[in-house]
Scaffold this active site. Structure first.
Site, PDB file in Angstrom:
ATOM      1  N   CYS A 257       0.896  -1.163   0.000  1.00 21.52           N
ATOM      2  CA  CYS A 257       0.000   0.000   0.000  1.00 21.52           C
ATOM      3  C   CYS A 257       0.932   1.209   0.000  1.00 21.52           C
ATOM      4  O   CYS A 257       1.195   1.807   1.029  1.00 21.52           O
ATOM      5  CB  CYS A 257      -0.877  -0.009   1.243  1.00 21.52           C
ATOM      6  SG  CYS A 257      -2.053  -1.365   1.260  1.00 21.52           S
ATOM      7  N   GLY A 262       6.165   7.639   0.619  1.00 20.59           N
ATOM      8  CA  GLY A 262       7.188   8.071   1.582  1.00 20.59           C
ATOM      9  C   GLY A 262       8.074   6.913   2.036  1.00 20.59           C
ATOM     10  O   GLY A 262       9.305   7.025   2.058  1.00 20.59           O
ATOM     11  N   ASP A 279      -0.464   0.107  -5.326  1.00 20.41           N
ATOM     12  CA  ASP A 279      -1.525   0.862  -4.670  1.00 20.41           C
ATOM     13  C   ASP A 279      -2.780   0.705  -5.504  1.00 20.41           C
ATOM     14  O   ASP A 279      -2.723   0.601  -6.726  1.00 20.41           O
ATOM     15  CB  ASP A 279      -1.181   2.347  -4.495  1.00 20.41           C
ATOM     16  CG  ASP A 279      -1.964   2.964  -3.333  1.00 20.41           C
ATOM     17  OD1 ASP A 279      -1.430   3.069  -2.216  1.00 20.41           O
ATOM     18  OD2 ASP A 279      -3.156   3.307  -3.546  1.00 20.41           O
ATOM     19  N   CYS A 377      -1.239   4.168  10.797  1.00 11.45           N
ATOM     20  CA  CYS A 377      -1.071   5.459  11.493  1.00 11.45           C
ATOM     21  C   CYS A 377      -2.305   5.656  12.361  1.00 11.45           C
ATOM     22  O   CYS A 377      -3.040   6.630  12.223  1.00 11.45           O
ATOM     23  CB  CYS A 377      -0.840   6.608  10.517  1.00 11.45           C
ATOM     24  SG  CYS A 377      -2.090   6.785   9.246  1.00 11.45           S
TER      25      CYS A 377
HETATM   26  C1  LIG Z   1      -1.513   4.690   4.802  1.00  7.75           C
HETATM   27  S1  LIG Z   1      -1.545   4.883   3.084  1.00  7.75           S
HETATM   28  C2  LIG Z   1       0.072   4.378   2.618  1.00  7.75           C
HETATM   29  C3  LIG Z   1       1.141   5.430   2.867  1.00  7.75           C
HETATM   30  C4  LIG Z   1       2.464   5.082   2.221  1.00  7.75           C
HETATM   31  N1  LIG Z   1       2.946   3.783   2.590  1.00  7.75           N
HETATM   32  C5  LIG Z   1       3.551   6.100   2.520  1.00  7.75           C
HETATM   33  O1  LIG Z   1       4.381   5.897   3.385  1.00  7.75           O
HETATM   34  O2  LIG Z   1       3.569   7.154   1.844  1.00  7.75           O
HETATM   35  C6  LIG Z   1      -2.505   3.524   2.573  1.00  7.75           C
HETATM   36  C7  LIG Z   1      -2.589   3.342   1.074  1.00  7.75           C
HETATM   37  O3  LIG Z   1      -3.247   2.094   0.844  1.00  7.75           O
HETATM   38  C8  LIG Z   1      -3.926   2.174  -0.376  1.00  7.75           C
HETATM   39  N2  LIG Z   1      -4.869   1.027  -0.390  1.00  7.75           N
HETATM   40  C9  LIG Z   1      -6.047   0.917   0.241  1.00  7.75           C
HETATM   41  N3  LIG Z   1      -6.572  -0.304   0.025  1.00  7.75           N
HETATM   42  C10 LIG Z   1      -5.706  -0.976  -0.775  1.00  7.75           C
HETATM   43  C11 LIG Z   1      -5.688  -2.263  -1.348  1.00  7.75           C
HETATM   44  N4  LIG Z   1      -6.695  -3.111  -1.135  1.00  7.75           N
HETATM   45  N5  LIG Z   1      -4.651  -2.621  -2.118  1.00  7.75           N
HETATM   46  C12 LIG Z   1      -3.634  -1.739  -2.348  1.00  7.75           C
HETATM   47  N6  LIG Z   1      -3.601  -0.499  -1.828  1.00  7.75           N
HETATM   48  C13 LIG Z   1      -4.615  -0.117  -1.043  1.00  7.75           C
HETATM   49  C14 LIG Z   1      -4.534   3.562  -0.353  1.00  7.75           C
HETATM   50  O4  LIG Z   1      -4.841   4.000  -1.651  1.00  7.75           O
HETATM   51  C15 LIG Z   1      -3.418   4.379   0.311  1.00  7.75           C
HETATM   52  O5  LIG Z   1      -2.626   4.995  -0.660  1.00  7.75           O
END
Ligand SMILES: C[S@@+](CC[C@H](N)C(=O)[O-])C[C@H]1O[C@@H](n2cnc3c(N)ncnc32)[C@H](O)[C@@H]1O
Length: 439
Positions: A257, A262, A279, A377
């Site tokens: 994800c 970052g 993602d 988070c």
């Molecule tokens: C907490 S953010 C990730 C932040 C990232 N790791 C960073 O450090 O910048 C969670 C991410 O999970 C993605 N997401 C949500 N459900 C998902 C899925 N089933 N498969 C892949 N990505 C997913 C969202 O689009 C979002 O961008």
């Protein structure tokens, strides 16, 4: 460079009221403000964020002053003005009463001309009766803590000793923390570079720099060239945790994800890895691409639902998996003060279900001898320790083992740094980290 005069407060209030109405209808503050005039965005974001931090109090005050809610746009303007007239902890007010009432009435003239008399009368009455009205709402949970009741209750259950502090911490101004790109500089060298540019900063973690006075990234020396990125101190733990768990140069790593990227970038700054970044959101995945380009790093990007492994996985096991799962964001409310008003109590069960599905789907993609780092988070236990306890119950028989190197829940409070990752009193965001080994 041409300087633009600050927009008049009435215009900012008008824009703020639009954004507050959007949040009350379920849209995020950022999305609401992105669709408006760019020159009003910074000022309106600052005002609307302030309003979010006092929205519970403002709602209770409006109910006391006008028990029948006016139409949504008028209500949003009234709530915004009231929120800005609630004294801060030190007793100060961001604007004088006269200015604020006058500017709110001017904003009403644009938004809903028929409501100017009503807005004027309610705000003037508030100014006259402020002390008594504030005293009357002081003991109502939502007004007192400026969070929804279900949220207050959840924090109280999860953190009985710290719940008040945790709720109060959500209304603090977030620190601006940078991550020095280890391929190009060090945290100490970057602090010197900032100082040469007239900014004060200090090293607060292995690659972390706390910029004392936040500024737009375009003003950071070397930003465009990839010397530095913005990343909270707690978020900067992911890459060192994975690398400390024995992930070596050349390893195949899945960042399941990844957006906005970052943690992907931090991993690649620290080691030569073969990273697959997934993602589900194509728009957000573009931000990963842009970030990696700026930092001169490479990964294989795929837009896919990580749970549907048959749609994206070639069957070759990964040496390490980073699952930074979608969550309530209850650990980063300082940075996104609208989050508390957007979430609903039953979102938590749905999010926890998705997190469990992601964990179960990704576990088979990990090589024997590999590690999975689970991150959220969030400060809610259901998205942290309870999620991992349930995972270990499901997969413990097949050998899944918790590695003690990860800190578990990190609360966004001072002196809550179990492994002394940070070197100063900067308070990192609320996170959960669990490292699971597959023997
Ligand atoms: C907490 S953010 C990730 C932040 C990232 N790791 C960073 O450090 O910048 C969670 C991410 O999970 C993605 N997401 C949500 N459900 C998902 C899925 N089933 N498969 C892949 N990505 C997913 C969202 O689009 C979002 O961008």
């Amino acid at each position: 460079m041409a300087t633009h005069p600050a927009p008049p407060l009435a215009r900012l209030l008008e824009r703020t009221a639009d954004a507050v109405a959007a949040v009350r209808a379920g849209r995020s503050l950022t999305a609401a403000l992105d669709s408006g005039p760019a020159e009003l965005r910074p000022g309106a974001l600052a005002l609307a964020s302030d309003v979010m931090r006092q929205l519970g109090t403002a709602q209770a005050l409006r109910e006391a002053l006008a028990p029948r809610a006016p139409p949504a746009p008028v209500d949003a303007l009234l709530l915004s003005a009231l929120a800005l007239m609630v004294p801060r902890d030190d007793g100060s007010l961001p604007y004088g009463d006269h200015t604020l009432v006058d500017q709110a009435v001017q904003a009403a003239r644009q938004l809903a001309p028929a409501s100017t008399g009503f807005i004027n009368a309610v705000l003037r009455r508030f100014v006259r009766e402020r002390a008594a009205l504030l005293e009357a709402v002081r003991h109502q949970g939502v007004a007192a803590f400026n969070h929804p009741l279900w949220w207050i209750e959840r924090v109280r259950q999860d953190w009985p000793a710290q719940w008040r502090e945790l709720l109060a911490a959500n209304n603090a101004a977030p620190p601006m923390v940078l991550r020095a790109n280890a391929r190009r500089t060090t945290a100490a060298a970057y602090v010197k570079q900032l100082e040469a540019n007239g900014r004060t900063a200090q090293v607060v973690g292995p690659h972390a720099v706390w910029l004392h006075a936040p500024c737009p990234v375009t003003q950071l020396p070397g930003f465009a060239e990839g010397e530095v990125s913005v990343q909270d101190l707690s978020a900067q733990r992911a890459a060192p945790l994975l690398l400390g768990a024995g992930v070596r140069s050349g390893a195949r790593v899945l960042d399941a994800c990844a957006a906005p990227g970052g943690k992907t970038a931090h991993l690649l700054e620290l080691a030569d890895l073969d990273v697959t970044a997934l993602d589900v959101d194509a728009g957000r995945l573009q931000r990963v691409q842009q970030g990696l380009q700026r930092l001169h790093l490479r990964a294989q990007l795929h837009c896919a639902d990580a749970r549907l492994t048959a749609s994206w996985w070639d069957g070759r096991a990964f040496d390490a998996v980073l699952l930074d799962a979608p969550c309530s964001a209850s650990g980063i409310v300082r940075r996104h003060p609208d989050v508390r008003w957007l979430r609903r109590a039953d979102d938590l069960a749905a999010l926890a279900r998705t997190q469990a599905e992601l964990l179960d789907a990704l576990w088979p993609t990990l090589v024997h001898g590999g590690v999975l780092l689970y991150v959220t988070c969030s400060i809610f236990r259901v998205e942290g320790q309870q999620q991992i306890d349930a995972f270990l119950q499901r997969h413990g028989a097949q050998g899944a083992q918790l590695d003690a190197a990860a800190p578990g829940h990190l609360l966004p409070l001072p002196d809550n740094d179990p492994d002394r990752f940070a070197t100063t009193p900067v308070v990192g965001d609320g996170f959960f980290y669990a490292l699971i080994r597959k023997p």
